[in-house]
Design an enzyme around this catalytic site. Sequence first.
Site, PDB file in Angstrom:
ATOM      1  N   THR A   1       0.699  -1.182   0.110  1.00  5.73           N
ATOM      2  CA  THR A   1       0.075   0.183  -0.002  1.00  5.73           C
ATOM      3  C   THR A   1       1.046   1.182   0.106  1.00  5.73           C
ATOM      4  O   THR A   1       1.824   1.082   0.541  1.00  5.73           O
ATOM      5  CB  THR A   1      -1.077   0.094   1.289  1.00  5.73           C
ATOM      6  OG1 THR A   1      -1.705   1.280   1.344  1.00  5.73           O
ATOM      7  CG2 THR A   1      -0.287  -0.226   2.616  1.00  5.73           C
ATOM      8  N   ASP A   2       0.395   2.385  -0.537  1.00  8.87           N
ATOM      9  CA  ASP A   2       0.921   3.766  -0.395  1.00  8.87           C
ATOM     10  C   ASP A   2       1.076   4.246   0.999  1.00  8.87           C
ATOM     11  O   ASP A   2       1.820   5.158   1.304  1.00  8.87           O
ATOM     12  CB  ASP A   2       0.416   4.439  -1.393  1.00  8.87           C
ATOM     13  CG  ASP A   2      -1.039   4.961  -0.872  1.00  8.87           C
ATOM     14  OD1 ASP A   2      -1.500   4.545  -0.026  1.00  8.87           O
ATOM     15  OD2 ASP A   2      -1.636   5.925  -1.787  1.00  8.87           O
ATOM     16  N   GLU A   3       0.403   3.638   1.833  1.00 11.64           N
ATOM     17  CA  GLU A   3       0.101   4.205   3.284  1.00 11.64           C
ATOM     18  C   GLU A   3       1.542   3.893   4.242  1.00 11.64           C
ATOM     19  O   GLU A   3       1.784   4.618   4.936  1.00 11.64           O
ATOM     20  CB  GLU A   3      -0.740   3.526   4.097  1.00 11.64           C
ATOM     21  CG  GLU A   3      -2.135   3.888   3.522  1.00 11.64           C
ATOM     22  CD  GLU A   3      -3.344   3.789   4.228  1.00 11.64           C
ATOM     23  OE1 GLU A   3      -3.104   3.532   5.579  1.00 11.64           O
ATOM     24  OE2 GLU A   3      -4.518   3.750   3.935  1.00 11.64           O
TER      25      GLU A   3
ATOM     26  N   TYR B   1      -2.060  -0.442  10.660  1.00  8.91           N
ATOM     27  CA  TYR B   1      -2.122  -1.116   9.541  1.00  8.91           C
ATOM     28  C   TYR B   1      -1.133  -0.598   8.680  1.00  8.91           C
ATOM     29  O   TYR B   1      -0.157  -1.631   8.237  1.00  8.91           O
ATOM     30  CB  TYR B   1      -3.320  -0.647   8.921  1.00  8.91           C
ATOM     31  CG  TYR B   1      -3.237  -0.985   7.459  1.00  8.91           C
ATOM     32  CD1 TYR B   1      -3.422  -2.326   6.965  1.00  8.91           C
ATOM     33  CD2 TYR B   1      -3.447  -0.021   6.387  1.00  8.91           C
ATOM     34  CE1 TYR B   1      -3.233  -2.688   5.694  1.00  8.91           C
ATOM     35  CE2 TYR B   1      -3.315  -0.304   5.140  1.00  8.91           C
ATOM     36  CZ  TYR B   1      -3.245  -1.619   4.479  1.00  8.91           C
ATOM     37  OH  TYR B   1      -3.335  -2.007   3.352  1.00  8.91           O
TER      38      TYR B   1
ATOM     39  N   LYS C   1       2.300  -3.139   7.283  1.00 10.26           N
ATOM     40  CA  LYS C   1       2.448  -3.305   5.814  1.00 10.26           C
ATOM     41  C   LYS C   1       3.643  -3.014   5.643  1.00 10.26           C
ATOM     42  O   LYS C   1       4.631  -3.753   4.735  1.00 10.26           O
ATOM     43  CB  LYS C   1       1.629  -2.755   4.980  1.00 10.26           C
ATOM     44  CG  LYS C   1       0.122  -3.046   5.054  1.00 10.26           C
ATOM     45  CD  LYS C   1      -0.208  -4.474   4.357  1.00 10.26           C
ATOM     46  CE  LYS C   1      -0.010  -4.596   2.653  1.00 10.26           C
ATOM     47  NZ  LYS C   1      -0.229  -5.926   2.455  1.00 10.26           N
TER      48      LYS C   1
END
Length: 351
Positions: free
Chosen positions: A132-134, A157, A161
């Site tokens: 993810t870009d997060e 989260y 990741k």
Amino acid sequence: MGKTILITGGAGFIGSHVVRLFVNKYPQYKIVNLDALTYAGNLENLRDVENAPNYEFVKGDITDGDFIQKLFADYTFDGVLHLAAESHVDRSIANPMEFIMTNIVGTVNLLNAARHAWDGNFEDKRFYHISTDEVYGSLGDTGFFTEETAYDPRSPYSASKASSDHLVRAYFHTYKLPVVLSNCSNNYGPNQFPEKLIPLAINNIENNRPIPIYGKGENIRDWLYVVDHARAIDVVYHQGVLGETYNIGGNNEWTNIDLIHVLCEVMDKKLGREPGTSAKLITFVKDRAGHDLRYAIDATKIKNDLDWEPSLQFPEGIERTVEWYLNNKEWMINITSGTYQEYYDKQYTER
Ligand code: NAD
Ligand code: DAU
């Protein structure tokens, strides 16, 4: 000889679109879908491919290392596309440990199993980690995440990741495991669980319930239609350079409040309501803890190196999405009838 490919998390939102694409596009591959069927996993998402001769479903949990080792001994996997994860930021704030277990420990179990099964014989093998870009943190008003942006995860989260991304790269450098990674922005489209903003809002609008907007609705996300993400995953899996990371995005930034206004207009039109009716349901609620302000992807690398870009523009994507949910009411009723209501009450009533 045909290849056997393991897709983890294939009963979830993005995973089901990836499974469908691979089963239909590559009849010469055998696709094994491994999924624990958590609250987010739903075999209804795969009804159209479940009887395909090149598809098999295995129920199992990636946090169970012994089970994963045995799975890799029972099958000879040529490739792994790893999507299984706990994926919802709000749930990670309420209960981080499940995210640590599935996203970190589960990923390491798969890395270990691939490493031992392939035993240094890595020719034509590939372990693709979908992220993810997060992991890059939160942007201000300007700038974009590139593949070089330093990691700065800020929710349980995204930290889980980020941790899994680091471990995947560590297995590449330490053991030469043939890995490739991608980091994508917010997906939207059919089959997304209605804990996420767009399907939650569609469901609430249809049922004349408040649309909860965190804070002032000024946070910005970059939205990509899920089928375009599945296309990008196909391209990265087959053409991505080993050890490399590809950022995937929609080039489509919206503040949450503007996005919800567009959605309300589409819903009014599709439901035959007076313009402005759905927007009256917008309700500002307490902000998400540590709410990242803005995500925006620079997807130049995947465009230049692998010739991928989004095919669908947002106005068409959001219309298609709304139509899918309105035409698949049973799907929504089935997944919101069980423990969903408990989650919803805890998340929104007790805020
Ligand atoms: P999702 O929550 O819809 O689906 C996750 C799937 O993984 C479910 O089918 C679930 O049953 C399965 N799963 C969960 N824990 C498991 C376990 N321990 N063992 C086996 N299976 C398990 O998630 P999604 O939105 O489809 O996201 C898929 C992947 O893509 C995730 O890795 C996520 O981090 C990443 N991603 C998502 C987005 C997005 O906008 N949704 C964007 C970028 C990256
Ligand atoms: O950027 C990629 C990520 O996008 C993925 O890695 C995650 O798995 C996926 O869930 C998504 O994370 P977000 O937190 O951005 O998605 P969500 O749909 O939960 O929220 C989108 C924005 O809307 C965010 O700014 C929070 C806000 N929001 C969300 C919900 C559920 C609201 O204002 N109200 C809500 O009820």
